[in-house]
Scaffold this active site. Structure first.
Site, PDB file in Angstrom:
ATOM      1  N   ASP A  69       0.866  -1.236  -0.193  1.00 49.91           N
ATOM      2  CA  ASP A  69       0.068   0.099   0.117  1.00 49.91           C
ATOM      3  C   ASP A  69       0.806   1.279   0.125  1.00 49.91           C
ATOM      4  O   ASP A  69       1.376   1.534   0.972  1.00 49.91           O
ATOM      5  CB  ASP A  69      -1.002   0.021   1.311  1.00 49.91           C
ATOM      6  CG  ASP A  69      -1.915   1.101   1.068  1.00 49.91           C
ATOM      7  OD1 ASP A  69      -1.711   1.872   0.426  1.00 49.91           O
ATOM      8  OD2 ASP A  69      -2.553   1.231   2.391  1.00 49.91           O
ATOM      9  N   GLY A 113      -1.405   5.743  -9.016  1.00 50.66           N
ATOM     10  CA  GLY A 113      -1.994   6.892  -8.760  1.00 50.66           C
ATOM     11  C   GLY A 113      -3.314   6.811  -8.470  1.00 50.66           C
ATOM     12  O   GLY A 113      -3.974   5.803  -8.803  1.00 50.66           O
ATOM     13  N   SER A 160       0.535  14.594 -15.208  1.00 50.45           N
ATOM     14  CA  SER A 160      -0.692  14.482 -15.558  1.00 50.45           C
ATOM     15  C   SER A 160      -0.729  16.016 -16.406  1.00 50.45           C
ATOM     16  O   SER A 160      -0.092  16.994 -15.932  1.00 50.45           O
ATOM     17  CB  SER A 160      -1.793  14.660 -14.556  1.00 50.45           C
ATOM     18  OG  SER A 160      -3.271  14.975 -15.082  1.00 50.45           O
ATOM     19  N   TYR A 203      -5.000  16.498  -6.228  1.00 51.30           N
ATOM     20  CA  TYR A 203      -4.561  15.855  -7.497  1.00 51.30           C
ATOM     21  C   TYR A 203      -3.363  16.732  -8.347  1.00 51.30           C
ATOM     22  O   TYR A 203      -2.500  16.216  -8.703  1.00 51.30           O
ATOM     23  CB  TYR A 203      -5.721  15.346  -8.465  1.00 51.30           C
ATOM     24  CG  TYR A 203      -5.137  14.363  -9.435  1.00 51.30           C
ATOM     25  CD1 TYR A 203      -4.956  13.128  -9.203  1.00 51.30           C
ATOM     26  CD2 TYR A 203      -5.225  15.044 -10.681  1.00 51.30           C
ATOM     27  CE1 TYR A 203      -4.527  12.373 -10.488  1.00 51.30           C
ATOM     28  CE2 TYR A 203      -4.770  14.065 -12.025  1.00 51.30           C
ATOM     29  CZ  TYR A 203      -4.274  12.831 -11.761  1.00 51.30           C
ATOM     30  OH  TYR A 203      -3.963  12.122 -12.750  1.00 51.30           O
TER      31      TYR A 203
HETATM   32  P1  NAD Z   1      -5.572   2.887 -12.966  1.00 56.99           P
HETATM   33  O1  NAD Z   1      -6.567   3.357 -11.887  1.00 56.99           O
HETATM   34  O2  NAD Z   1      -6.000   2.213 -14.146  1.00 56.99           O
HETATM   35  O3  NAD Z   1      -4.247   2.479 -12.240  1.00 56.99           O
HETATM   36  C1  NAD Z   1      -3.534   2.855 -11.050  1.00 56.99           C
HETATM   37  C2  NAD Z   1      -2.898   1.893 -10.355  1.00 56.99           C
HETATM   38  O4  NAD Z   1      -2.354   2.509  -9.079  1.00 56.99           O
HETATM   39  C3  NAD Z   1      -3.895   0.926  -9.777  1.00 56.99           C
HETATM   40  O5  NAD Z   1      -3.627  -0.602 -10.444  1.00 56.99           O
HETATM   41  C4  NAD Z   1      -4.162   0.851  -8.519  1.00 56.99           C
HETATM   42  O6  NAD Z   1      -4.391  -0.198  -7.483  1.00 56.99           O
HETATM   43  C5  NAD Z   1      -2.762   1.968  -7.992  1.00 56.99           C
HETATM   44  N1  NAD Z   1      -2.768   2.125  -6.925  1.00 56.99           N
HETATM   45  C6  NAD Z   1      -3.682   3.158  -6.229  1.00 56.99           C
HETATM   46  N2  NAD Z   1      -3.318   3.373  -5.106  1.00 56.99           N
HETATM   47  C7  NAD Z   1      -2.379   2.556  -4.483  1.00 56.99           C
HETATM   48  C8  NAD Z   1      -1.836   2.249  -3.410  1.00 56.99           C
HETATM   49  N3  NAD Z   1      -2.029   2.974  -2.355  1.00 56.99           N
HETATM   50  N4  NAD Z   1      -0.888   1.550  -3.198  1.00 56.99           N
HETATM   51  C9  NAD Z   1      -0.319   0.909  -4.288  1.00 56.99           C
HETATM   52  N5  NAD Z   1      -1.019   1.142  -5.855  1.00 56.99           N
HETATM   53  C10 NAD Z   1      -1.886   1.740  -5.587  1.00 56.99           C
HETATM   54  O7  NAD Z   1      -5.181   4.379 -13.394  1.00 56.99           O
HETATM   55  P2  NAD Z   1      -4.350   5.006 -14.638  1.00 56.99           P
HETATM   56  O8  NAD Z   1      -5.417   6.071 -15.278  1.00 56.99           O
HETATM   57  O9  NAD Z   1      -3.819   4.046 -15.406  1.00 56.99           O
HETATM   58  O10 NAD Z   1      -3.233   5.894 -13.866  1.00 56.99           O
HETATM   59  C11 NAD Z   1      -1.915   5.766 -14.192  1.00 56.99           C
HETATM   60  C12 NAD Z   1      -1.106   7.052 -13.829  1.00 56.99           C
HETATM   61  O11 NAD Z   1      -1.575   8.006 -14.858  1.00 56.99           O
HETATM   62  C13 NAD Z   1      -1.563   7.644 -12.449  1.00 56.99           C
HETATM   63  O12 NAD Z   1      -0.511   8.153 -11.736  1.00 56.99           O
HETATM   64  C14 NAD Z   1      -2.791   8.993 -12.972  1.00 56.99           C
HETATM   65  O13 NAD Z   1      -2.637   9.808 -11.934  1.00 56.99           O
HETATM   66  C15 NAD Z   1      -2.086   9.376 -14.271  1.00 56.99           C
HETATM   67  N6  NAD Z   1      -3.046   9.877 -15.298  1.00 56.99           N
HETATM   68  C16 NAD Z   1      -4.040   9.435 -15.516  1.00 56.99           C
HETATM   69  C17 NAD Z   1      -4.872   9.814 -16.340  1.00 56.99           C
HETATM   70  C18 NAD Z   1      -6.109   9.157 -16.918  1.00 56.99           C
HETATM   71  O14 NAD Z   1      -6.819   9.826 -17.717  1.00 56.99           O
HETATM   72  N7  NAD Z   1      -6.494   8.009 -16.814  1.00 56.99           N
HETATM   73  C19 NAD Z   1      -4.433  11.140 -16.949  1.00 56.99           C
HETATM   74  C20 NAD Z   1      -3.503  11.871 -16.475  1.00 56.99           C
HETATM   75  C21 NAD Z   1      -2.472  10.893 -15.668  1.00 56.99           C
END
Ligand code: NAD
Length: 290
Positions: free
Chosen positions: A41, A71, A116, A157
């Protein structure tokens, strides 16, 4: 073939990166809260320490690269700002601090941190929160965020992503990172269709807001395309990439601030520029000394 650590490996863009790296024959050590090689975690200091140590042990002390994708999005909730800054900011910088010696051992290691486009498209992000995060004062950052009430998660965020981007740019060009041959960069996606975005789209009001947001190219990004960017940023072709924040966002950032950047150094900043020129001489000397 290399050994790569990927946080957030169980879902979305992290999972897409793992898929690409494994298909290319690399060894990947995934870190996530569930369904990963290292289950931890990252919202707790203990979890981050455990994750960092477990990866180093599995990697045998040498990492060719790392991708920090774990994230949390700006969902509502009283404790959400804390979780966001713990995972999105502390979950990046603490792991990278711990992994830096292992990355240095690989000689031309590459690191990609997920930022982001919220960094530049969310207006009025409180600068004090960013400053407190960069000063490792999480509690001060959270006190400010608490005062913002309903807007706390949105600003938490954006601030977490601004702070992590500044951390990347500051550190990328130091002796510990560039000086040790490690290429440290960030990727700043726009709205990408992953479970994180799907969760936001499941609330009608939030979905309306997201769909109204300016994306000149239209639609949402594809996680597999973002994974391809990450793989490129980990490849030899990215040997000269250092301290960059690469925006892949369908044009939203350009829509809001086409002429904000690149920005020439203004006259009032020339003394600082001259100081940096002078500092570079000692940087070069120190790199030569090893
Ligand atoms: P997602 O939710 O599909 O994947 C995020 C992963 O982080 C998940 O597997 C989750 O279990 C893990 N996670 C969350 N909290 C956790 C914790 N406490 N300990 C361990 N693992 C943890 O999201 P995504 O969209 O693939 O995001 C990936 C990255 O890209 C993130 O940093 C997000 O902020 C960034 N991002 C996403 C977007 C978007 O539109 N999807 C846009 C800009 C940036």
């Amino acid at each position: 073939m290399g050994t790569y650590a990927v946080t957030g490996s169980a879902s979305g863009m992290g999972a897409a990166v793992v898929e690409r790296l494994v298909a290319d024959g690399h060894r990947v050590i995934g870190v996530d809260i569930k369904g990963a090689d290292v289950t931890a975690d990252l919202s707790t200091a203990h979890g981050r320490r455990e994750a960092a140590a477990a990866v180093l042990e599995l990697a045998g002390g040498v990492l060719d690269g790392a991708v920090l994708a774990a994230g949390l999005g700006p969902a509502p909730g009283k404790d959400r700002p804390r979780l966001i800054v713990e995972v999105n900011y502390r979950g990046v910088v603490e792991l990278l601090d711990a992994w830096r010696p292992a990355l240095a051992r690989a000689e031309r290691a590459k690191v990609v941190v997920f930022s982001s486009n919220s960094t530049t498209t969310v207006p009025a992000v409180p600068r004090g929160v960013v400053r407190s995060l960069l000063a490792d004062d999480t509690e001060k950052a959270l006190r400010t965020l608490r005062r913002l009430g309903r807007l706390g998660p949105t600003f938490a965020y954006a601030a977490s992503k601004v702070a992590v981007s500044h951390w990347v740019r500051r550190n990328a060009v130091t002796l510990d990172w560039a000086g040790a041959g490690i290429r440290l960069n960030a990727l700043a996606p726009g709205a990408i269709l992953t479970p994180l975005l799907e969760q936001q789209l499941s609330t009608p009001a939030e979905a309306k807001r997201i769909r109204a947001f300016p994306v000149p190219i239209g639609g949402f990004g594809d996680p597999a395309h973002l994974a391809a960017w990450v793989v490129f940023m980990l490849s030899d072709a990215a040997d000269f990439l250092c301290g960059s924040v690469v925006f892949v966002d369908g044009g939203s950032d350009a829509w809001f601030r086409a002429t904000d950047w690149p920005r020439p150094v203004p006259a009032r900043r020339v003394p600082g520029y001259v100081r940096r020129m002078a500092q570079f001489r000692s940087y070069k000397k120190a790199v030569r000394k090893g």
